[in-house]
Design an enzyme around this catalytic site. Structure first.
Site, PDB file in Angstrom:
ATOM      1  N   GLY A  50       0.823  -1.214   0.000  1.00 52.87           N
ATOM      2  CA  GLY A  50       0.000   0.000   0.000  1.00 52.87           C
ATOM      3  C   GLY A  50       0.842   1.242   0.000  1.00 52.87           C
ATOM      4  O   GLY A  50       2.051   1.196  -0.209  1.00 52.87           O
ATOM      5  N   ASN A  51       0.211   2.383   0.213  1.00 55.30           N
ATOM      6  CA  ASN A  51       0.968   3.632   0.315  1.00 55.30           C
ATOM      7  C   ASN A  51       0.319   4.526   1.370  1.00 55.30           C
ATOM      8  O   ASN A  51      -0.712   4.176   1.941  1.00 55.30           O
ATOM      9  CB  ASN A  51       1.070   4.320  -1.050  1.00 55.30           C
ATOM     10  CG  ASN A  51      -0.278   4.746  -1.572  1.00 55.30           C
ATOM     11  OD1 ASN A  51      -0.912   5.642  -1.053  1.00 55.30           O
ATOM     12  ND2 ASN A  51      -0.745   4.044  -2.614  1.00 55.30           N
TER      13      ASN A  51
END
Ligand code: CTP
Length: 424
Positions: free
Chosen positions: A219-220
């Site tokens: 993810g980020n």
């Protein structure tokens, strides 16, 4: 955002006014509170002052230390007449709860407190949210007062039926819930010029997650705050707004259609499905550029299995895919979160992704980076660069939408319409 004046009169529903103020403040509005003397029998001024960050006024003779301004505004250098100044600055005036006594005063034109005097002096949209026992609400005097106010253009936020404050009692008289009141207030607020009435706006927000196994993901750090601010500003300008939110833990204003997604592929499907009916696409999300090859492991990878290496494959570029099938009348805005001096990279994305503008920001600066309340951006388009200096994400959203207005008003329309592609 807007300036909401809230009058709180004496009633048990005054506790709901606190939640209204919290929601309105959170939605970015500036709120000032006027309390009747009886309201303080139910709730303390300090509660409202803590949430709004501004003093509560009760008597029309109280000097207003802020000079009639709303939170975040500059105090004038003279001492204006409190009840005229604060009301003159308000974009709307809601009385919630409006007790039977206060309704009678408002209908009768009394001016014996800050709340009642201010109500008479107010030329902005006025709303009242009655709250009382059902027998009181059905009394002919109360009915007549409500009708008098309605006939004078005051909006009545009709009370709901349900459990009443006195034990075991049920009927009409429950004040509307704070979320409902905020939606009504927002619909009553005057719209700025360049209204987006009738426009369909599609906004993406947040960061997608690509599953590695049943519990882990790639993810980020995108929080979705900028996308939510853009969606709320478009709603405030009158647009029909759909927000495709990837893992966004924020509440969004009622009135926005919210579609929650997890992965880049899901975000792509949700946006593609709605794109043809869209006038303006604001692509603020951070979709993952890579996803693990093959299907994610069905269980939880063990330490040994996980260390064997991770094979990734690129995801599709959603924005570029949508731009390839765009109509000339559509406006597409991309976002480029770069680390450090990435302006040139961002400019390349303008032509590579065939969008009308790229909103560039430097996420390596902690004060304007991921999850911060503020942002500073450079809007790059075919006519040059516009710097939006560091400000709340709501203000930056407003500046981005102003730029969209300018782009849409250009006589040639989008430089990226089908004709452009044919001749280049
Ligand atoms: N974007 C997209 N689909 C992706 C990745 C990004 O639609 N798979 C969109 C983003 O929402 C943003 C714009 O493209 O509006 C620019 O995103 P960015 O990550 O900066 O661009 P990339 O094309 O991924 O370029 P790079 O990572 O190589 O800088």
């Amino acid at each position: 955002m807007s300036r909401i004046l809230l009058g709180v009169s004496g009633g048990i529903a005054a506790y709901k006014a606190v939640e209204f103020v919290r929601l309105a403040t959170k939605a970015g509005h500036g709120v000032r509170v006027l309390m009747s003397a009886n309201a303080s029998r139910f709730i303390g001024a300090a509660t409202f002052e803590g949430i709004t960050g501004a003093p509560v006024l009760t008597s029309e003779f109280d000097p207003d230390p802020t000079g009639g301004t709303f939170p975040g505004e500059k105090r004038p250098d003279h001492d204006p007449i409190s009840h005229l100044e604060i009301v003159g600055n308000a974009d709307c005036f809601l009385v919630a709860p409006a007790s039977a006594g206060t309704l009678a005063k408002l209908a009768g034109g009394f001016a014996d407190s800050m709340l009642t005097t201010g109500f008479i002096a107010c030329t902005a949209p006025r709303l009242v949210a009655p709250a009382m026992n059902d027998k009181m609400y059905r009394d002919p005097a109360v009915v007549a007062n409500v009708e008098t106010l309605r006939s004078r253009g005051v909006m009545i936020c009709e009370p709901n039926s349900g459990d009443l404050a006195s034990r075991g009692e049920y009927g009409v008289g429950r004040m509307q819930e704070p979320e409902e009141l905020l939606a009504v207030v927002e619909s009553a607020l005057p719209r700025p010029t360049g209204s987006w009435d009738g426009m369909n706006v599609l906004v993406s927000a947040g960061g997608t997650r690509e599953p590695l196994d049943a519990v882990r993901f790639l993810g980020n750090r995108s929080s979705g705050k900028m996308g939510v601010a853009l969606a709320e500003e478009a709603l405030r300008r009158g647009a029909s707004v759909t927000l495709v939110a990837a893992n966004v833990a924020l509440e969004v204003a009622p009135g926005i259609e919210r579609v929650d997604v997890e992965t880049t592929a899901q975000m792509s499907d949700a946006l593609t499905e709605r794109f043809d009916a869209t006038d303006v696409l604001l692509m603020a999300a951070a979709p993952a550029d890579f996803t693990p090859s093959g299907d994610p492991a069905s269980g939880k990878l063990s330490r040994d299995e996980g260390s064997r290496g991770l094979e990734l494959e690129p995801t599709s570029d959603i924005l570029a895919g949508l731009a390839a099938r765009r109509r000339e009348s559509q406006t597409l805005i991309g976002f480029a979160a770069e680390v450090g001096d990435g302006i040139e990279r961002a400019r390349q994305k303008l032509s590579r992704k065939r969008v009308d503008a790229i909103v560039f920001n430097d996420v390596s600066r902690p004060e304007i980076g991921f999850d911060s309340a503020e942002n500073e951006v450079l809007i790059l388009d075919s006519e040059g660069e516009t710097l939006v200096p560091r400000a709340s994400k709501a203000s930056v959203a407003s500046a981005v939408l102003d730029r969209v207005d300018q782009i849409r008003s250009r006589p040639s329309g989008s430089p990226f319409g089908p004709e452009h592609f044919r001749s280049h």
